[in-house]
Design an enzyme around this catalytic site. Structure first.
Site, PDB file in Angstrom:
ATOM      1  N   GLU A 135      -4.284  -4.567   2.208  1.00 37.15           N
ATOM      2  CA  GLU A 135      -3.338  -3.491   1.862  1.00 37.15           C
ATOM      3  C   GLU A 135      -3.054  -3.508   0.372  1.00 37.15           C
ATOM      4  OE1 GLU A 135      -0.477  -4.591   4.835  1.00 37.15           O
ATOM      5  OE2 GLU A 135      -1.770  -3.741   6.388  1.00 37.15           O
ATOM      6  N   GLU A 155     -10.309 -10.454   7.673  1.00 38.69           N
ATOM      7  CA  GLU A 155      -9.600  -9.330   8.283  1.00 38.69           C
ATOM      8  C   GLU A 155     -10.368  -8.038   8.002  1.00 38.69           C
ATOM      9  OE1 GLU A 155      -5.170 -10.221   8.729  1.00 38.69           O
ATOM     10  OE2 GLU A 155      -5.427  -9.570   6.683  1.00 38.69           O
ATOM     11  N   ASN A 213       2.207 -12.177   9.807  1.00 37.76           N
ATOM     12  CA  ASN A 213       2.501 -11.410   8.598  1.00 37.76           C
ATOM     13  C   ASN A 213       3.408 -10.245   8.984  1.00 37.76           C
ATOM     14  OD1 ASN A 213       2.520  -9.926   6.276  1.00 37.76           O
ATOM     15  ND2 ASN A 213       0.327  -9.477   6.252  1.00 37.76           N
ATOM     16  N   SER A 220      -5.533  -6.416  14.569  1.00 37.97           N
ATOM     17  CA  SER A 220      -5.205  -5.996  15.935  1.00 37.97           C
ATOM     18  C   SER A 220      -5.273  -7.126  16.961  1.00 37.97           C
ATOM     19  CB  SER A 220      -6.090  -4.817  16.363  1.00 37.97           C
ATOM     20  OG  SER A 220      -5.799  -3.683  15.561  1.00 37.97           O
ATOM     21  N   HIS A 246      -4.416  -9.643   0.433  1.00 37.69           N
ATOM     22  CA  HIS A 246      -4.400  -8.810   1.647  1.00 37.69           C
ATOM     23  C   HIS A 246      -5.019  -7.447   1.327  1.00 37.69           C
ATOM     24  CE1 HIS A 246      -3.109  -6.549   5.112  1.00 37.69           C
ATOM     25  NE2 HIS A 246      -2.925  -7.714   5.718  1.00 37.69           N
ATOM     26  N   GLY A 284      -4.163  -2.922  12.090  1.00 40.43           N
ATOM     27  CA  GLY A 284      -3.165  -1.933  12.493  1.00 40.43           C
ATOM     28  C   GLY A 284      -3.740  -0.757  13.260  1.00 40.43           C
TER      29      GLY A 284
HETATM   30  O1  G3H Z   1      -2.139  -9.628   7.957  1.00 42.25           O
HETATM   31  C1  G3H Z   1      -2.334  -9.186   9.075  1.00 42.25           C
HETATM   32  C2  G3H Z   1      -3.303  -8.139   9.302  1.00 42.25           C
HETATM   33  O2  G3H Z   1      -3.184  -7.120   8.381  1.00 42.25           O
HETATM   34  C3  G3H Z   1      -3.421  -7.692  10.728  1.00 42.25           C
HETATM   35  O3  G3H Z   1      -2.489  -6.718  11.059  1.00 42.25           O
HETATM   36  O4  G3H Z   1      -2.367  -7.383  13.447  1.00 42.25           O
HETATM   37  O5  G3H Z   1      -1.192  -5.334  12.640  1.00 42.25           O
HETATM   38  O6  G3H Z   1      -3.695  -5.405  12.788  1.00 42.25           O
HETATM   39  P1  G3H Z   1      -2.436  -6.179  12.581  1.00 42.25           P
END
Ligand code: G3H
Length: 249
Positions: free
Chosen positions: A98, A166, A10, A212, A96, A172
């Protein structure tokens, strides 16, 4: 039925044309296990979808990061499922965290989006996950079960869904879930599917982990019996994404 390992990248709201071309070149030159072993899907921002689709190797596929909840029309700024289908985009990421947090997407709204996208022939990476506060208060399973139920209530066929667990606190942050934490939730989610949908759906639905994931922690996570792959954010923009793909074997 064996579940094929799935690795999604992503890219979120990142990249210029030049950067996107560079990532695609890296992916195109990478030596990775065959399509029979691992399904790889990358998700650039909408504006780069046609470019990536045209340049990307044919054994990798593309996903949009969102789509509108119903048929298109007077919905300024939205992109419909029909448009994605028209462009030959096979996958879409929905729900997601976010978008749930920043754009107030409710469980119900996400359920409607998933159902509509599937009805148009898209395949869906449906995201669920608890916040740190919810984990610390012991409600992780209740939260992810409610998020999954909102989807399950509105669909009849799970063939084209990948469920992405997730945990919000891991996204992140560099604070990855331990393999045991990921396995525990994936196991419980599979059990939820068995009890509330069917044994077949529980056995065949891929439940992937996101938060992460990187080149260093992917192997141990991938070894967990109920972890069927990853949804990768930050590391999907880097060379180590190739190592994550290789963790399929
Ligand atoms: O869609 C992916 C996730 O939000 C994971 O993001 O690998 O930067 O923690 P990340």
């Amino acid at each position: 039925m064996a579940r094929k390992f799935f690795v999604g990248g992503n890219w979120k709201c990142n990249g210029t044309t030049e950067e996107v071309k560079k990532i695609v070149t890296i992916l195109n030159e990478a030596e990775v296990p065959s399509e029979d072993v691992v399904e790889v899907v990358v998700s650039p921002p909408f504006v780069f979808l046609p470019l990536v689709k045209n340049l990307l190797r044919s054994d990798f596929h593309v996903a949009a990061q969102n789509c509108w909840v119903r048929k298109g029309g007077a919905f300024t700024g939205e992109v419909s499922a029909e448009m994605l289908v028209n462009l030959g985009i096979p996958w879409v990421i929905l729900g997601h965290s976010e978008r749930r947090a920043l754009l107030n997407e409710s469980n119900d709204f996400v359920g409607d989006k998933v159902a509509y996208a599937l009805s148009q022939g898209l395949k869906v990476i449906a995201c669920i996950g608890e916040t740190l506060e919810q984990r610390e208060s012991g409600s992780t399973m209740a939260v992810v079960a409610a998020q999954t139920k909102a989807i399950a209530d509105k669909i009849f066929n799970w063939d084209n869904i990948v469920l992405a667990y997730e945990p919000v606190w891991a996204i992140g942050t560099g604070k990855v879930a331990t393999p045991a934490q990921a396995q525990e939730v994936h196991f419980e989610l599979r059990k939820w599917l068995k009890d509330n949908v069917s044994a077949e759906v529980a056995a065949s639905t891929r439940i992937i982990y996101g938060g992460s994931v990187n080149g260093a922690n992917c192997k141990e996570l991938a070894a967990q019996p109920d972890v069927d792959g990853f949804l990768v954010g930050g590391a999907s923009l880097k060379l180590e994404f190739v190592d994550i793909i290789k963790s399929a074997t």
